[in-house]
Design an enzyme around this catalytic site. Structure first.
Site, PDB file in Angstrom:
ATOM      1  N   TRP A  36       0.862  -1.191   0.000  1.00 53.53           N
ATOM      2  CA  TRP A  36       0.000   0.000   0.000  1.00 53.53           C
ATOM      3  C   TRP A  36       0.889   1.229   0.000  1.00 53.53           C
ATOM      4  CZ3 TRP A  36      -0.296   4.061   3.508  1.00 53.53           C
ATOM      5  CH2 TRP A  36      -1.445   4.857   3.491  1.00 53.53           C
ATOM      6  N   SER A 102       4.702  -5.847   2.579  1.00 51.68           N
ATOM      7  CA  SER A 102       3.963  -4.947   3.463  1.00 51.68           C
ATOM      8  C   SER A 102       2.493  -5.368   3.555  1.00 51.68           C
ATOM      9  CB  SER A 102       4.115  -3.508   2.976  1.00 51.68           C
ATOM     10  OG  SER A 102       3.635  -2.593   3.928  1.00 51.68           O
TER      11      SER A 102
END
Length: 280
Positions: A36, A102
């Site tokens: 993101w 992530s």
């Protein structure tokens, strides 16, 4: 390059979401899942090494990001894991290696939680948020809920300004100017700026507040966690360190001095670690 149409969460044809993907090379499939608020483009410096190592490399854009469709909702890990399953099913893949960066680590965890490992051979979590970012009584090393609320308020007020500052923290830019250019910083900002504002906002609760600990306990395939010890975005203790402790027989590789965006700042070392693991 092309699109697959998701079906798992669609109530009807109009609800189906088109996910953009790129597919290169031959051999055992490796699926790259981006962080993101980026897109598949973040894997530019990994794709070639993976293909040249003899693997089929598939990268795709999460719903709401890159060139994929931008529905108003569905930015939760159940839905996004279903999207990943639709990709695997649509491309008739088996013996898959999943690599998540992530936020992308959340899809890995929830995919296993929902679908098991029948089609999966290995997992790689890089700078991953899994298993649990949020600070709670039983997760005391996590990130306070207020931090995620501040993210959301900043995005509502000035999304592009927030993304510019976030990008600098992503690279720990002051400490890594010799490892990553200002042009790369700006390019990543452009990718993030082009994402759906609603997706950018909603995904904060997904990666910040979803408890994936039970999902990780179900992992029964070779698993590697990679994390930089200078990550100012995702603290290692509640994420990769805890994940390593939860996943039986997993490995944890800590990269000295690496920030959150280690795929850009420590590319050669990161790629070597990944290739050695998926080849083993």
């Amino acid at each position: 390059m092309g699109y697959i149409k998701t079906t798992s969460q669609a109530r009807n044809e109009n609800d189906a979401v088109n996910l953009y993907y790129e597919d290169y090379g031959t051999g055992q499939p490796v699926i790259l899942i981006h962080g993101w608020p980026l897109s598949h483009a973040m894997w530019e410096y990994q794709k070639q090494d993976i293909v040249e190592a003899g693997f089929r490399c598939i990268s795709y854009d999460r719903r709401g990001f890159g060139s994929s469709d931008r529905p108003w909702d569905g930015y939760d890990y159940d839905t996004m894991a279903d999207d990943l399953n639709d990709l695997i099913t649509s491309l008739h893949l088996d013996d898959v290696i999943l690599i998540g960066f992530s936020m992308g680590g959340g899809e890995l965890a929830r995919y296993v939680g929902r679908f098991g490992t029948t089609k999966i051979s290995k997992l790689v979590f890089i700078s991953s948020i899994a298993p649990f970012m949020l600070k709670t009584d039983d997760n005391p090393n996590g990130v306070p809920a207020e931090t995620f609320e501040e993210f959301k308020e900043a995005i509502k007020k000035d999304r592009l300004g927030f993304l510019e500052e976030f990008g600098k923290d992503f690279f720990s830019y002051k400490d890594n100017k010799d490892n990553v250019s200002g042009s790369q910083l700006h390019y990543n900002w452009g990718i993030a700026a082009g994402a759906s504002p609603k997706a950018t906002l909603d995904c904060i609760d997904a990666f910040g507040k979803t408890d994936l600990r039970d999902d990780l306990k179900k992992i029964d395939v070779p698993t590697l966690f990679i994390h930089g010890d200078a990550d100012d975005i995702v603290p290692m203790e509640p994420t990769s360190q805890q994940g390593h402790e939860l996943v039986r027989n997993s490995m944890l590789q800590v990269i000295d001095g690496a920030p959150h965006g280690c795929v850009f700042t420590h590319t050669e070392l990161l790629n070597k670690i990944v290739i050695n693991f998926i080849r083993s």
